[in-house]
Design an enzyme around this catalytic site. Sequence first.
Site, PDB file in Angstrom:
ATOM      1  N   LYS A 183       0.881  -1.183  -0.048  1.00 33.73           N
ATOM      2  CA  LYS A 183       0.044   0.050   0.064  1.00 33.73           C
ATOM      3  C   LYS A 183       0.818   1.173  -0.028  1.00 33.73           C
ATOM      4  O   LYS A 183       2.129   1.290   0.045  1.00 33.73           O
ATOM      5  CB  LYS A 183      -0.924  -0.106   1.108  1.00 33.73           C
ATOM      6  CG  LYS A 183      -2.204  -1.163   1.114  1.00 33.73           C
ATOM      7  CD  LYS A 183      -2.663  -1.170  -0.174  1.00 33.73           C
ATOM      8  CE  LYS A 183      -4.027  -2.071  -0.106  1.00 33.73           C
ATOM      9  NZ  LYS A 183      -3.920  -3.270   0.100  1.00 33.73           N
TER      10      LYS A 183
HETATM   11  C1  LIG Z   1      -5.273  -4.064   0.697  1.00 25.85           C
HETATM   12  C2  LIG Z   1      -6.682  -4.082   0.779  1.00 25.85           C
HETATM   13  C3  LIG Z   1      -7.608  -4.518   1.850  1.00 25.85           C
HETATM   14  C4  LIG Z   1      -7.053  -5.488   2.965  1.00 25.85           C
HETATM   15  O1  LIG Z   1      -5.976  -4.839   3.477  1.00 25.85           O
HETATM   16  P1  LIG Z   1      -4.873  -6.140   4.163  1.00 25.85           P
HETATM   17  O2  LIG Z   1      -4.104  -4.704   5.068  1.00 25.85           O
HETATM   18  O3  LIG Z   1      -3.887  -6.579   3.183  1.00 25.85           O
HETATM   19  O4  LIG Z   1      -5.526  -6.998   5.237  1.00 25.85           O
HETATM   20  C5  LIG Z   1      -9.058  -4.178   1.792  1.00 25.85           C
HETATM   21  N1  LIG Z   1      -9.606  -3.520   0.879  1.00 25.85           N
HETATM   22  C6  LIG Z   1      -8.799  -3.302  -0.466  1.00 25.85           C
HETATM   23  C7  LIG Z   1      -9.420  -2.712  -1.447  1.00 25.85           C
HETATM   24  C8  LIG Z   1      -7.300  -3.540  -0.285  1.00 25.85           C
HETATM   25  O5  LIG Z   1      -6.557  -3.178  -1.449  1.00 25.85           O
END
Ligand SMILES: *Cc1c(COP(=O)(O)O)cnc(C)c1O
Length: 399
Positions: free
Chosen positions: A186
């Site tokens: 992210k």
């Molecule tokens: C990455 C992501 C998540 C979940 O995040 P994690 O930290 O990997 O559990 C949820 N929704 C979206 C749209 C994402 O890109």
Amino acid sequence: MPGFELFGDLEKKEVQDVLDNGVLMRYGFDGMRNGHWKTKELEEALANRMQVKHAQVVSSGTTALTTALAVAGIGHGDEVIIPTFTFVATFEAIMMTGAIPVMADIDDTLTLDPASIEERITEQTKAIMPVHMCGSMADLGALKKICDAYSLLLIEDACQAIGGSYEGKPLGSIGDMGCFSFDYVKTITCGEGGALITNNEAYQSRAHMYADHGHDHMGTDRGEEDHLFLGYNFRISELNSAVGLAQLRRLDDFINLQKRNYGIIRTALSGVEGVLFRRIPERGVPNYSFLNIFLPNKALARNSASLLKEAGIDGCFYWYDNNWHYYRKWGHFLEAVSVYPLNPEMIGRIRERNTDRYPKSDTWLGRNISILIKLSWSEAEVQARAEKMAKVLNKALRS
Ligand SMILES: *Cc1c(COP(=O)(O)O)cnc(C)c1O
């Protein structure tokens, strides 16, 4: 998008602080920690940056979403409307509470199409969960109107859009609750982590308890604390929060870098006849983590994505064929394939409520190529990459 590209001295210094006092847990051990509360600090800094009253930092974006639903009292038999284009975590989080994810179409914003919502609302619908995919937002104004008209909650999955805004407000802060992910890919990362933000006192007061086995966090002895209701362990460790604290301070620098790189590629591709850009809702500002284009049809888009790859240009995604992000490959969700027995009523309802075809989603995502914007490229590198992309696309569209 990835914060892991720029990991350095600032992150190391924060982690070293935690290692120096040895308290890796966010709660308790007051005497040993010499005033170091990385998770609390991160929560304060995040609430401040997002202009909200409360932030609860947890172990992932997925657990942040689950916590949001849980503290809103959404569970057994309730329905939550989600888009066909997201990461699997969105429906995983909903199913965790026993609620039913109900998919609705996306439009040329690549997020929930407000026009597809109303026909899916039933007595059981409790919330709409737009997902601000690939750095840009849903039409939150239109969605909020629907939520108000039907008394539904608006919960933003802003996991991919931290740092963007809508009508001058940070994404995630506009709905009743908003969730971020700080996983390793992210915009900013904790290694693993996530957060829930809200202005609602009641939600916050439940969130910290739910995410820590129900602990009420009163007094200074964890063993003596009370539990008002059931919870889980969705805690983050101080080591992860330390990384996130350093990364959050750099968020605006990251966004500026992405904006520059996005701008260079967008300018180059504007000159390619047949390339359209994703619609960004009025008064919305993306976080520039992806540049999304549409080609004239599905065959051209799929072919162009392969040609870009063959030309050595990485990070161009054709989500229409992707296993993790688009409903076409989510047989395990639609068939409710689980390693343990699920509530049979829930399985039935998932099938029953998600049998629609999604022609609008197929049209837009079929034509889409998503271009990842990296932080580590030099200006000259982006320029060269942009020119090469324009050349490949020109050739693909004119052959
Ligand atoms: C990455 C992501 C998540 C979940 O995040 P994690 O930290 O990997 O559990 C949820 N929704 C979206 C749209 C994402 O890109």
